[in-house]
Design a protein around this motif. Sequence first.
Motif, PDB file in Angstrom:
ATOM      1  N   LYS A  37      48.296  11.513  31.134  1.00  0.00           N
ATOM      2  CA  LYS A  37      48.927  12.129  29.969  1.00  0.00           C
ATOM      3  C   LYS A  37      48.157  11.765  28.691  1.00  0.00           C
ATOM      4  CE  LYS A  37      53.349  12.314  27.482  1.00  0.00           C
ATOM      5  NZ  LYS A  37      52.871  11.692  26.236  1.00  0.00           N
ATOM      6  N   ALA A  38      47.571  10.560  28.677  1.00  0.00           N
ATOM      7  CA  ALA A  38      46.802  10.127  27.505  1.00  0.00           C
ATOM      8  C   ALA A  38      45.640  11.080  27.220  1.00  0.00           C
ATOM      9  CB  ALA A  38      46.272   8.705  27.727  1.00  0.00           C
ATOM     10  N   GLN A  39      45.071  11.651  28.289  1.00  0.00           N
ATOM     11  CA  GLN A  39      43.966  12.600  28.128  1.00  0.00           C
ATOM     12  C   GLN A  39      44.453  13.892  27.482  1.00  0.00           C
ATOM     13  OE1 GLN A  39      41.608  12.654  31.651  1.00  0.00           O
ATOM     14  NE2 GLN A  39      40.375  14.421  31.008  1.00  0.00           N
ATOM     15  N   LEU A  40      45.664  14.311  27.873  1.00  0.00           N
ATOM     16  CA  LEU A  40      46.264  15.501  27.267  1.00  0.00           C
ATOM     17  C   LEU A  40      46.580  15.241  25.800  1.00  0.00           C
ATOM     18  CD1 LEU A  40      47.554  18.333  27.467  1.00  0.00           C
ATOM     19  CD2 LEU A  40      49.652  17.220  28.230  1.00  0.00           C
ATOM     20  N   ASP A  41      47.143  14.061  25.508  1.00  0.00           N
ATOM     21  CA  ASP A  41      47.481  13.701  24.120  1.00  0.00           C
ATOM     22  C   ASP A  41      46.240  13.737  23.238  1.00  0.00           C
ATOM     23  OD1 ASP A  41      50.099  13.311  24.918  1.00  0.00           O
ATOM     24  OD2 ASP A  41      49.900  11.137  25.139  1.00  0.00           O
ATOM     25  N   LYS A  42      45.137  13.207  23.761  1.00  0.00           N
ATOM     26  CA  LYS A  42      43.889  13.159  22.988  1.00  0.00           C
ATOM     27  C   LYS A  42      43.352  14.572  22.722  1.00  0.00           C
ATOM     28  CE  LYS A  42      41.068   9.858  24.006  1.00  0.00           C
ATOM     29  NZ  LYS A  42      40.055   9.014  24.697  1.00  0.00           N
ATOM     30  N   LEU A  43      43.450  15.429  23.742  1.00  0.00           N
ATOM     31  CA  LEU A  43      42.958  16.804  23.596  1.00  0.00           C
ATOM     32  C   LEU A  43      43.778  17.562  22.550  1.00  0.00           C
ATOM     33  CD1 LEU A  43      40.892  18.822  24.664  1.00  0.00           C
ATOM     34  CD2 LEU A  43      42.542  19.499  26.406  1.00  0.00           C
ATOM     35  N   GLN A  58      48.469  25.082  26.416  1.00  0.00           N
ATOM     36  CA  GLN A  58      47.086  25.549  26.374  1.00  0.00           C
ATOM     37  C   GLN A  58      46.118  24.409  26.716  1.00  0.00           C
ATOM     38  OE1 GLN A  58      46.874  27.033  22.373  1.00  0.00           O
ATOM     39  NE2 GLN A  58      47.743  29.040  22.890  1.00  0.00           N
ATOM     40  N   ALA A  59      46.408  23.213  26.166  1.00  0.00           N
ATOM     41  CA  ALA A  59      45.560  22.053  26.441  1.00  0.00           C
ATOM     42  C   ALA A  59      45.637  21.667  27.925  1.00  0.00           C
ATOM     43  CB  ALA A  59      45.988  20.876  25.562  1.00  0.00           C
ATOM     44  N   ARG A  60      46.836  21.754  28.488  1.00  0.00           N
ATOM     45  CA  ARG A  60      47.022  21.438  29.905  1.00  0.00           C
ATOM     46  C   ARG A  60      46.209  22.394  30.778  1.00  0.00           C
ATOM     47  NH1 ARG A  60      50.273  22.937  34.149  1.00  0.00           N
ATOM     48  NH2 ARG A  60      51.061  21.264  35.506  1.00  0.00           N
ATOM     49  N   GLU A  61      46.243  23.692  30.455  1.00  0.00           N
ATOM     50  CA  GLU A  61      45.462  24.670  31.216  1.00  0.00           C
ATOM     51  C   GLU A  61      43.968  24.402  31.110  1.00  0.00           C
ATOM     52  OE1 GLU A  61      46.446  27.083  33.372  1.00  0.00           O
ATOM     53  OE2 GLU A  61      48.320  25.969  33.119  1.00  0.00           O
ATOM     54  N   VAL A  64      43.211  21.601  33.471  1.00  0.00           N
ATOM     55  CA  VAL A  64      43.237  22.102  34.855  1.00  0.00           C
ATOM     56  C   VAL A  64      41.937  22.844  35.165  1.00  0.00           C
ATOM     57  CG1 VAL A  64      44.339  23.744  36.424  1.00  0.00           C
ATOM     58  CG2 VAL A  64      45.757  22.233  35.020  1.00  0.00           C
ATOM     59  N   THR A  65      41.521  23.731  34.256  1.00  0.00           N
ATOM     60  CA  THR A  65      40.276  24.485  34.446  1.00  0.00           C
ATOM     61  C   THR A  65      39.085  23.540  34.591  1.00  0.00           C
ATOM     62  OG1 THR A  65      41.135  26.351  33.160  1.00  0.00           O
ATOM     63  CG2 THR A  65      38.740  26.199  33.398  1.00  0.00           C
ATOM     64  N   ARG A  66      39.026  22.555  33.706  1.00  0.00           N
ATOM     65  CA  ARG A  66      37.922  21.592  33.739  1.00  0.00           C
ATOM     66  C   ARG A  66      37.884  20.842  35.081  1.00  0.00           C
ATOM     67  NH1 ARG A  66      38.137  17.327  28.998  1.00  0.00           N
ATOM     68  NH2 ARG A  66      38.077  19.280  27.817  1.00  0.00           N
ATOM     69  N   GLU A  67      39.062  20.393  35.529  1.00  0.00           N
ATOM     70  CA  GLU A  67      39.130  19.629  36.782  1.00  0.00           C
ATOM     71  C   GLU A  67      38.772  20.497  37.987  1.00  0.00           C
ATOM     72  OE1 GLU A  67      39.286  16.641  39.354  1.00  0.00           O
ATOM     73  OE2 GLU A  67      39.364  16.444  37.159  1.00  0.00           O
ATOM     74  N   LEU A  68      39.237  21.742  37.979  1.00  0.00           N
ATOM     75  CA  LEU A  68      38.908  22.647  39.092  1.00  0.00           C
ATOM     76  C   LEU A  68      37.405  22.879  39.189  1.00  0.00           C
ATOM     77  CD1 LEU A  68      41.775  25.297  38.814  1.00  0.00           C
ATOM     78  CD2 LEU A  68      41.420  23.668  40.678  1.00  0.00           C
ATOM     79  N   VAL A  69      36.753  23.058  38.032  1.00  0.00           N
ATOM     80  CA  VAL A  69      35.301  23.260  38.011  1.00  0.00           C
ATOM     81  C   VAL A  69      34.581  22.014  38.518  1.00  0.00           C
ATOM     82  CG1 VAL A  69      33.296  23.622  36.515  1.00  0.00           C
ATOM     83  CG2 VAL A  69      35.351  25.001  36.186  1.00  0.00           C
ATOM     84  N   LEU A  70      35.031  20.826  38.070  1.00  0.00           N
ATOM     85  CA  LEU A  70      34.411  19.578  38.518  1.00  0.00           C
ATOM     86  C   LEU A  70      34.557  19.403  40.027  1.00  0.00           C
ATOM     87  CD1 LEU A  70      35.527  17.140  35.671  1.00  0.00           C
ATOM     88  CD2 LEU A  70      33.199  17.901  36.155  1.00  0.00           C
TER      89      LEU A  70
END
Length: 264
Positions: A37-43, A58-61, A64-70
Amino acid sequence: MFKKHQILSVGILLATLLSANAMAQNAVIVNGKSIPKAQLDKLVQRSGQPDNPQVRGQAREMLVTRELVLQEADKRGVLQNEIVREQLEQARMGVLVGAVFEDYIEKEGVAEADLKAAYDSVKAQYTGKEYHVEHILVEKESDAKAIIAQLKAGASFEEIAKAKSIDPGSAKNGGDLGWVSDKALVPEFSKAMVQLKNGQTTDKPVKSQFGWHIIKMIDSRDVKAPSIEEMKDQLKQMIMSDKNWQKAKFAEMMQKLRAKAKIQ
């Protein structure tokens, strides 16, 4: 002694609590990979937008997109591709070079000589005169002529402006336009204005695209440039955005680094 169904119930309860606690700490879990959650808060914070459910969504999506690509990159083995690895290293170096240079500029600052040169170039633009004027604006020429007659009979310019001028910006201030440049006004107004002496009012209405003006000259003066101290922040921004200055400053930084380094 606990019975079997009691032990099972406690186990389920503990599992539920642990799961809820994990969800509270994580923003999302993608294919078993937890994103804190800290990563979401920072974004959200870095986005500069108000923290609300829509922005968080929007930040959560984005996470998710970033993690799926990785994950897909890892699955396909693209990180083992030499070209991809070189491009990633180049991108990393680009970020590091920019960060080092930015820190260098912040600590070194802008040289006084650069500030003075920039100030002299800007100061040269402050030429000519500026005028402190008042005006009354009406729709009809006949109304303007009637007002001029009233002024000649001793009526207050400011009071008439408040009562009859249709210029919403100056009427409430008695027609006062403050200090203005002749270049900032419509040509017909400027031409009549610059011919007036201090304290003088136009004896004929002046026609412009806005209507009919009666103009009163309060004072005039040579344009004066702000001091270098008043313009310091503006000058720094102007200098630091100059590409040639950036190149020279980067070369200076690298020269200093090489002078201190042991290169064999």
